[in-house]
Design a protein around this motif. Structure first.
Motif, PDB file in Angstrom:
ATOM      1  N   PRO A 304       0.828  -1.216   0.000  1.00 31.65           N
ATOM      2  CA  PRO A 304       0.000   0.000   0.000  1.00 31.65           C
ATOM      3  C   PRO A 304       0.854   1.254   0.000  1.00 31.65           C
ATOM      4  CG  PRO A 304       0.036  -0.998   2.181  1.00 31.65           C
ATOM      5  CD  PRO A 304       0.722  -1.969   1.256  1.00 31.65           C
ATOM      6  N   VAL A 305       0.254   2.320  -0.493  1.00 31.98           N
ATOM      7  CA  VAL A 305       0.892   3.633  -0.506  1.00 31.98           C
ATOM      8  C   VAL A 305       0.246   4.482   0.590  1.00 31.98           C
ATOM      9  CG1 VAL A 305       1.301   5.715  -1.880  1.00 31.98           C
ATOM     10  CG2 VAL A 305       1.370   3.465  -2.956  1.00 31.98           C
ATOM     11  N   SER A 306       1.013   5.332   1.213  1.00 29.38           N
ATOM     12  CA  SER A 306       0.471   6.215   2.244  1.00 29.38           C
ATOM     13  C   SER A 306      -0.782   6.923   1.729  1.00 29.38           C
ATOM     14  CB  SER A 306       1.516   7.255   2.648  1.00 29.38           C
ATOM     15  OG  SER A 306       0.955   8.223   3.508  1.00 29.38           O
ATOM     16  N   GLU A 307      -1.821   6.950   2.553  1.00 24.91           N
ATOM     17  CA  GLU A 307      -3.097   7.529   2.129  1.00 24.91           C
ATOM     18  C   GLU A 307      -2.961   8.981   1.693  1.00 24.91           C
ATOM     19  OE1 GLU A 307      -6.155   7.029   4.981  1.00 24.91           O
ATOM     20  OE2 GLU A 307      -6.170   4.840   4.859  1.00 24.91           O
ATOM     21  N   ASP A 308      -2.061   9.703   2.334  1.00 26.50           N
ATOM     22  CA  ASP A 308      -1.909  11.122   1.978  1.00 26.50           C
ATOM     23  C   ASP A 308      -0.691  11.357   1.099  1.00 26.50           C
ATOM     24  OD1 ASP A 308       0.025  10.599   3.820  1.00 26.50           O
ATOM     25  OD2 ASP A 308      -0.382  12.339   5.088  1.00 26.50           O
ATOM     26  N   PHE A 309      -0.256  10.303   0.381  1.00 22.66           N
ATOM     27  CA  PHE A 309       0.922  10.435  -0.481  1.00 22.66           C
ATOM     28  C   PHE A 309       0.740  11.569  -1.492  1.00 22.66           C
ATOM     29  CE2 PHE A 309       3.003   9.376  -4.544  1.00 22.66           C
ATOM     30  CZ  PHE A 309       4.310   9.364  -4.129  1.00 22.66           C
ATOM     31  N   GLY A 310      -0.417  11.576  -2.158  1.00 25.74           N
ATOM     32  CA  GLY A 310      -0.663  12.611  -3.156  1.00 25.74           C
ATOM     33  C   GLY A 310      -0.669  13.999  -2.557  1.00 25.74           C
ATOM     34  N   ARG A 311      -1.314  14.142  -1.414  1.00 28.25           N
ATOM     35  CA  ARG A 311      -1.395  15.457  -0.769  1.00 28.25           C
ATOM     36  C   ARG A 311      -0.009  15.946  -0.354  1.00 28.25           C
ATOM     37  NH1 ARG A 311      -3.781  15.835   3.853  1.00 28.25           N
ATOM     38  NH2 ARG A 311      -4.514  17.968   3.570  1.00 28.25           N
ATOM     39  N   ARG A 312       0.867  15.023  -0.021  1.00 27.74           N
ATOM     40  CA  ARG A 312       2.206  15.432   0.396  1.00 27.74           C
ATOM     41  C   ARG A 312       3.053  15.928  -0.776  1.00 27.74           C
ATOM     42  NH1 ARG A 312       3.956  14.571   5.466  1.00 27.74           N
ATOM     43  NH2 ARG A 312       2.561  13.473   6.881  1.00 27.74           N
ATOM     44  N   LEU A 313       2.560  15.727  -1.978  1.00 23.93           N
ATOM     45  CA  LEU A 313       3.243  16.283  -3.147  1.00 23.93           C
ATOM     46  C   LEU A 313       2.880  17.750  -3.374  1.00 23.93           C
ATOM     47  CD1 LEU A 313       2.778  13.382  -5.740  1.00 23.93           C
ATOM     48  CD2 LEU A 313       4.831  13.918  -4.429  1.00 23.93           C
ATOM     49  N   LEU A 314       1.843  18.221  -2.672  1.00 22.42           N
ATOM     50  CA  LEU A 314       1.347  19.575  -2.925  1.00 22.42           C
ATOM     51  C   LEU A 314       2.393  20.671  -2.727  1.00 22.42           C
ATOM     52  CD1 LEU A 314      -2.296  19.426  -1.508  1.00 22.42           C
ATOM     53  CD2 LEU A 314      -1.620  19.833  -3.870  1.00 22.42           C
ATOM     54  N   PRO A 315       3.177  20.652  -1.633  1.00 22.06           N
ATOM     55  CA  PRO A 315       4.168  21.734  -1.487  1.00 22.06           C
ATOM     56  C   PRO A 315       5.141  21.819  -2.661  1.00 22.06           C
ATOM     57  CG  PRO A 315       3.896  20.574   0.584  1.00 22.06           C
ATOM     58  CD  PRO A 315       3.155  19.777  -0.447  1.00 22.06           C
ATOM     59  N   ARG A 322       4.672  27.929  -9.150  1.00 21.23           N
ATOM     60  CA  ARG A 322       5.066  29.322  -8.906  1.00 21.23           C
ATOM     61  C   ARG A 322       6.295  29.721  -9.717  1.00 21.23           C
ATOM     62  NH1 ARG A 322       4.771  29.345  -2.341  1.00 21.23           N
ATOM     63  NH2 ARG A 322       2.675  30.190  -2.052  1.00 21.23           N
ATOM     64  N   THR A 323       7.235  28.791  -9.881  1.00 25.01           N
ATOM     65  CA  THR A 323       8.542  29.150 -10.460  1.00 25.01           C
ATOM     66  C   THR A 323       8.718  28.751 -11.917  1.00 25.01           C
ATOM     67  OG1 THR A 323       9.479  27.067  -9.614  1.00 25.01           O
ATOM     68  CG2 THR A 323       9.641  29.005  -8.188  1.00 25.01           C
ATOM     69  N   ASP A 324       7.902  27.822 -12.414  1.00 34.93           N
ATOM     70  CA  ASP A 324       8.064  27.331 -13.784  1.00 34.93           C
ATOM     71  C   ASP A 324       7.676  28.421 -14.790  1.00 34.93           C
ATOM     72  OD1 ASP A 324       8.114  25.955 -16.199  1.00 34.93           O
ATOM     73  OD2 ASP A 324       7.383  24.106 -15.300  1.00 34.93           O
ATOM     74  N   LYS A 325       8.602  28.729 -15.684  1.00 37.91           N
ATOM     75  CA  LYS A 325       8.344  29.763 -16.692  1.00 37.91           C
ATOM     76  C   LYS A 325       7.205  29.391 -17.634  1.00 37.91           C
ATOM     77  CE  LYS A 325      13.178  31.312 -16.714  1.00 37.91           C
ATOM     78  NZ  LYS A 325      14.415  31.434 -17.529  1.00 37.91           N
ATOM     79  N   ALA A 326       6.921  28.076 -17.721  1.00 38.22           N
ATOM     80  CA  ALA A 326       5.858  27.636 -18.628  1.00 38.22           C
ATOM     81  C   ALA A 326       4.499  28.203 -18.239  1.00 38.22           C
ATOM     82  CB  ALA A 326       5.791  26.110 -18.651  1.00 38.22           C
ATOM     83  N   GLY A 342      -6.219  28.254  -3.667  1.00 35.03           N
ATOM     84  CA  GLY A 342      -6.764  26.979  -3.213  1.00 35.03           C
ATOM     85  C   GLY A 342      -5.680  25.967  -2.930  1.00 35.03           C
ATOM     86  N   LEU A 343      -4.659  25.968  -3.786  1.00 38.68           N
ATOM     87  CA  LEU A 343      -3.539  25.052  -3.597  1.00 38.68           C
ATOM     88  C   LEU A 343      -2.791  25.379  -2.314  1.00 38.68           C
ATOM     89  CD1 LEU A 343      -1.710  22.804  -4.630  1.00 38.68           C
ATOM     90  CD2 LEU A 343      -0.521  24.474  -6.042  1.00 38.68           C
ATOM     91  N   GLU A 344      -2.586  26.670  -2.051  1.00 36.60           N
ATOM     92  CA  GLU A 344      -1.901  27.078  -0.823  1.00 36.60           C
ATOM     93  C   GLU A 344      -2.705  26.681   0.406  1.00 36.60           C
ATOM     94  OE1 GLU A 344      -1.516  31.200  -1.550  1.00 36.60           O
ATOM     95  OE2 GLU A 344       0.299  31.010  -2.771  1.00 36.60           O
ATOM     96  N   ALA A 345      -4.022  26.821   0.329  1.00 37.71           N
ATOM     97  CA  ALA A 345      -4.875  26.436   1.456  1.00 37.71           C
ATOM     98  C   ALA A 345      -4.771  24.944   1.731  1.00 37.71           C
ATOM     99  CB  ALA A 345      -6.325  26.834   1.169  1.00 37.71           C
ATOM    100  N   LYS A 346      -4.742  24.150   0.664  1.00 39.54           N
ATOM    101  CA  LYS A 346      -4.601  22.708   0.840  1.00 39.54           C
ATOM    102  C   LYS A 346      -3.243  22.366   1.444  1.00 39.54           C
ATOM    103  CE  LYS A 346      -7.629  21.051  -2.898  1.00 39.54           C
ATOM    104  NZ  LYS A 346      -7.681  20.281  -4.162  1.00 39.54           N
ATOM    105  N   ALA A 347      -2.201  23.027   0.943  1.00 38.51           N
ATOM    106  CA  ALA A 347      -0.856  22.744   1.437  1.00 38.51           C
ATOM    107  C   ALA A 347      -0.742  23.045   2.927  1.00 38.51           C
ATOM    108  CB  ALA A 347       0.177  23.548   0.647  1.00 38.51           C
TER     109      ALA A 347
END
Length: 358
Positions: A304-315, A322-326, A342-347
């Motif tokens: 199994p993968v940690s339940e909050d694995f995806g959320r921990r990718l948010l930061p 924020r930094t990607d020129k694309a 919204g992303l900052e609030a989740k993070a």
């Protein structure tokens, strides 16, 4: 590791030639060559200045202290996780730094510590920049390892870093140091051995790991082809690659957010605001959904993968957006600003020990 190996490895890690090392010690380059080939040994009076020059103590130079075993390395690295959670990134980084200084010849320790700390960098550190160069130095040290597996993984990490900085020339030079793939695939040979032994579950687990790795590589290739086709002006091909990337993610039950990455690559390349925001929104929503590989019949034996694995990718995701020129063409878009909020609030809802750094 013997004294000749220590001298050679530390000299290379410091970027010194045999001639440069010899000049600083007042000996001939031939003498240094003989030390490193174990044809002779340094005079006892040269040992202290040699140790200082190589950045090691005499115990290390003369091999009085053994390297850590793989088990000891794993135990130390595992111990960094609770340290990160309880005391924050600086404490874990300092512990790793001290351990590497204590065992400067242990390439497995340098690589494992760097990989673990880098994985936690954006999650546990408010200011990653001061640490990045020091972690990269650990990869450089490991890239000179006598162990091919350690050396190749360290080189791969350094290549990725050069590419992030648009240093294609340096990346290409390091790529030349990687060996060509073996004609005989070790994993498939191992599966045959497991089958002969009747270890069906072990064979299935290894094949599932291989399938997941291959599916991920296939998806990555399609995302890369989107950019290549876009650069060449092959718009129709780019659309096909993006759609095939989405289909691959679904067909092979990859993490939900993978289904949006090819579309995001295409939308940013075309500077299509609506499509880009839709792909970003879908990707970020997917991070909130847990991924359980064994639910899929393709990966029944995977852990199994940690339940909050995806959320921990948010930061890290937030930092990248924020930094990607694309994403520069979206900076003045209110919908993009709202998405970032919204992303900052989740993070901010992700438990982390950042307060330990304040």
């Amino acid at each position: 590791m013997k004294i000749n190996q220590t001298i050679r490895q530390r000299r290379q890690a410091l970027g010194l030639t045999q001639e440069q090392l010899a000049q600083q010690l007042g000996v001939s380059a031939q003498a240094v060559h003989k030390w490193e080939s174990a044809a002779s040994y340094p005079d006892i009076t040269l040992l202290p200045p040699l140790a200082r020059l190589l950045g090691v103590d005499l115990n290390t130079l003369l091999c009085f202290q053994d390297d850590l075993t793989p088990r000891q390395v794993a135990q130390f690295v595992d111990g960094l996780i609770p340290l990160l959670e309880e005391q924050g990134f600086p404490a874990a980084f300092q512990a790793a730094r001290q351990k590497v200084q204590e065992f400067p010849r242990c390439d497995a320790l340098a690589l494992s510590a760097a990989l673990t700390l880098e994985g936690a960098l954006f999650l546990y550190s408010q200011d990653p920049a001061p640490y990045q160069a020091q972690l990269e130095e650990l990869y450089h040290r490991a890239s000179h390892s006598q162990d091919p597996a350690i050396r190749e993984q360290a080189l791969s990490m350094l290549i990725a870093k050069h590419l992030e900085r648009d240093e294609a020339g340096q990346a290409q030079a390091m790529l030349q140091q990687l060996p060509a793939p073996s004609p005989a695939d070790r994993d498939f040979l191992q599966v045959k051995i497991y089958n002969k032994q009747g270890r069906w579950a072990d064979a299935a687990r290894l094949l599932e790991q291989k399938l997941l790795s291959c599916a991920t590589d296939l998806h990555t290739c399609l995302v890369g082809l989107v950019e290549a086709a876009q650069r060449e002006g092959r718009q129709e091909d780019a659309q096909i690659y993006a759609e095939r990337g989405r289909q691959t993610a679904r067909l092979y039950d990859l993490m939900d957010f993978s289904a949006y990455t090819a579309a995001l690559e295409l939308a940013t390349a075309q500077q299509d605001r609506a499509a880009c925001l839709a792909a970003l929104s879908g990707l970020l929503d997917a991070l909130d959904r847990p991924w359980e590989p064994s639910v899929s019949p393709l990966y029944r034996h995977l852990p199994p993968v940690s339940e909050d694995f995806g959320r921990r990718l948010l930061p890290a995701m937030l930092h990248g957006i924020r930094t990607d020129k694309a994403f520069a063409f979206l900076r003045d878009d209110p919908a993009f600003a709202a998405l970032l909020e919204g992303l900052e609030a989740k993070a901010e809802t992700i438990p982390s020990p950042l307060a330990a750094e304040i």
